[in-house]
Enzyme design. Structure first.
Site, PDB file in Angstrom:
ATOM      1  N   LYS A 195       0.859  -1.185   0.000  1.00 31.20           N
ATOM      2  CA  LYS A 195       0.000   0.000   0.000  1.00 31.20           C
ATOM      3  C   LYS A 195       0.896   1.237   0.000  1.00 31.20           C
ATOM      4  O   LYS A 195       1.674   1.447   0.940  1.00 31.20           O
ATOM      5  CB  LYS A 195      -0.908  -0.003   1.229  1.00 31.20           C
ATOM      6  CG  LYS A 195      -1.782   1.251   1.312  1.00 31.20           C
ATOM      7  CD  LYS A 195      -2.822   1.157   2.410  1.00 31.20           C
ATOM      8  CE  LYS A 195      -3.626   2.441   2.509  1.00 31.20           C
ATOM      9  NZ  LYS A 195      -4.646   2.389   3.556  1.00 31.20           N
ATOM     10  N   LYS A 248      -2.032  -1.421  -3.966  1.00 29.86           N
ATOM     11  CA  LYS A 248      -2.904  -0.250  -3.922  1.00 29.86           C
ATOM     12  C   LYS A 248      -2.076   1.021  -3.986  1.00 29.86           C
ATOM     13  O   LYS A 248      -1.094   1.101  -3.255  1.00 29.86           O
ATOM     14  CB  LYS A 248      -3.697  -0.306  -2.612  1.00 29.86           C
ATOM     15  CG  LYS A 248      -4.576   0.889  -2.357  1.00 29.86           C
ATOM     16  CD  LYS A 248      -5.204   0.767  -0.994  1.00 29.86           C
ATOM     17  CE  LYS A 248      -6.003   2.038  -0.733  1.00 29.86           C
ATOM     18  NZ  LYS A 248      -6.383   2.186   0.632  1.00 29.86           N
TER      19      LYS A 248
HETATM   20  C1  PBG Z   1      -7.650   3.252   5.421  1.00 26.43           C
HETATM   21  C2  PBG Z   1      -7.860   3.181   3.955  1.00 26.43           C
HETATM   22  C3  PBG Z   1      -7.646   4.169   2.978  1.00 26.43           C
HETATM   23  C4  PBG Z   1      -8.104   3.645   1.770  1.00 26.43           C
HETATM   24  C5  PBG Z   1      -8.555   2.351   2.041  1.00 26.43           C
HETATM   25  N1  PBG Z   1      -8.369   2.077   3.384  1.00 26.43           N
HETATM   26  C6  PBG Z   1      -7.174   5.563   3.091  1.00 26.43           C
HETATM   27  C7  PBG Z   1      -5.813   5.880   3.500  1.00 26.43           C
HETATM   28  O1  PBG Z   1      -4.922   5.041   3.653  1.00 26.43           O
HETATM   29  O2  PBG Z   1      -5.616   7.077   3.707  1.00 26.43           O
HETATM   30  C8  PBG Z   1      -8.116   4.369   0.466  1.00 26.43           C
HETATM   31  C9  PBG Z   1      -9.120   3.910  -0.522  1.00 26.43           C
HETATM   32  C10 PBG Z   1      -9.397   4.846  -1.647  1.00 26.43           C
HETATM   33  O3  PBG Z   1      -8.758   5.905  -1.832  1.00 26.43           O
HETATM   34  O4  PBG Z   1     -10.296   4.508  -2.403  1.00 26.43           O
HETATM   35  N2  PBG Z   1      -6.336   3.298   5.842  1.00 26.43           N
END
Ligand code: PBG
Length: 326
Positions: A195, A248
């Site tokens: 991520k 992601k």
């Molecule tokens: C929670 C989380 C996030 C997303 C999914 N789970 C946001 C972040 O890390 O700030 C992002 C999903 C999206 O942008 O569609 N940590």
């Protein structure tokens, strides 16, 4: 062999021929639809930066789950927005919190739907970071216990899978052990393994009210510059017991999806995130892009890169289109 013996255009002459030789196809079964849940009743409110995406209260969530299921989409992933936030994010692991109640409503309305719960602290902390603070540093090990408590609370409520997205080290193992201890040894973990710290999450943070109140997430999410590091992240999460690994965002990281797919042999998910969605919606609204074609080309590219499943806000639009084409 080369031209004129070879003519690549021979197999492109009709729609049926093209279908016959297509190397990649999309199906509603590829999608996971993200859903935002808020307190209150009768709520169906559109997220301004994500046209077509709504936040639902628990009493309207069930109907939406049924619609998703009717479109042939096998799974949803739930994100909770609690009424109250605090430093330790209690709402995340409260057995009566928003997600446990939402899980029950979703499973009641659509028992056959796979209900996945995102596991993270950022929607529940008043500072908006994904864990417990130690000054301005997010304390890794102190956060693990809370994440595990949240995962167990969601499992007890009846979810089908948990998906930790916090990027703390060691959280998959901590969650696996806590689930096993609570008797949920068969509950799978989808790990947000690679991520990245991405500006493409902007619209999600509007939807989930989870923007950090200071700084950013660079001390825990990955540097977009790194690819080898993504492989290490995946390897570690697999060793800790992850059943599915995720990359992601998706479109700016197709190379990572491909490398992860080639390196490992468990299912790979890709998250087509909020900013990827918002860009297409905005351009289409201006008449600058053909919405449906750009959407399908994007999803197809993510699949072609190697994703076995795609978390996407386009799931319903795409499933509808695929159904019309069939
Ligand atoms: C929670 C989380 C996030 C997303 C999914 N789970 C946001 C972040 O890390 O700030 C992002 C999903 C999206 O942008 O569609 N940590």
């Amino acid at each position: 062999m080369s031209f004129p013996l070879v003519r690549m255009r021979r197999l492109r002459r009709s729609p049926a021929l093209r279908r016959l030789v297509a190397e990649t196809t999309l199906s509603p079964s590829d999608f996971v639809y993200p859903l935002f849940v808020v307190e209150g009743s009768g709520v169906v409110e559109e997220v301004p930066s994500m046209p077509g995406v709504n936040r639902y209260s628990i009493d309207t969530l069930g109907e939406e789950c049924r619609r998703v299921q009717e479109l042939g989409i096998p799974a949803v992933i739930l994100f909770g927005i609690p009424e109250e936030k605090d430093a330790l994010g209690h709402g995340a692991y409260d057995p009566q919190g928003i997600i446990p109640r939402a899980v029950k409503a979703a499973k009641k309305a659509a028992p056959g739907l796979v209900v996945i719960c995102d596991v993270c602290m950022c929607e529940y902390t008043d500072h908006g970071h994904c864990g417990v603070l130690d000054g301005r540093y997010v304390h890794n090990d102190a956060t693990l216990e809370l994440l595990a408590k949240a995962a167990v609370a969601y499992a007890r409520a009846g979810c089908d899978m948990v998906a930790p997205s916090d990027m703390m080290d060691g959280r998959v193992l901590e969650i696996r052990e806590a689930l096993d201890e609570a008797g949920f040894e068969n509950l799978p973990i989808m790990s947000y393994a690679a991520k990245y710290c991405s500006a493409f999450y902007g619209p999600f943070r509007d939807a989930a009210e989870s923007a950090p109140s200071f700084g950013d997430r660079r001390q825990y999410q990955m540097d977009p510059a790194n690819a080898l590091e993504a492989l290490r992240e995946c390897e570690l999460d697999i060793a800790e017991g992850a059943d599915i690994i995720m990359v992601k965002p998706a479109l700016p990281y197709l190379d990572i999806i491909t490398r992860v797919r080639q390196e490992f042999d468990l299912p790979v998910a890709a998250y087509n995130v909020s900013g990827e969605y918002a860009m297409i919606k905005a351009a289409a609204a201006q008449g600058w892009l053909d919405h449906d074609r750009v959407m399908m080309e994007s999803l197809l590219s993510i699949k072609r890169a190697g994703a076995d499943m795609i978390l996407t806000y386009f799931a319903k639009d795409a499933a509808r289109l695929l159904r019309e084409e069939a």
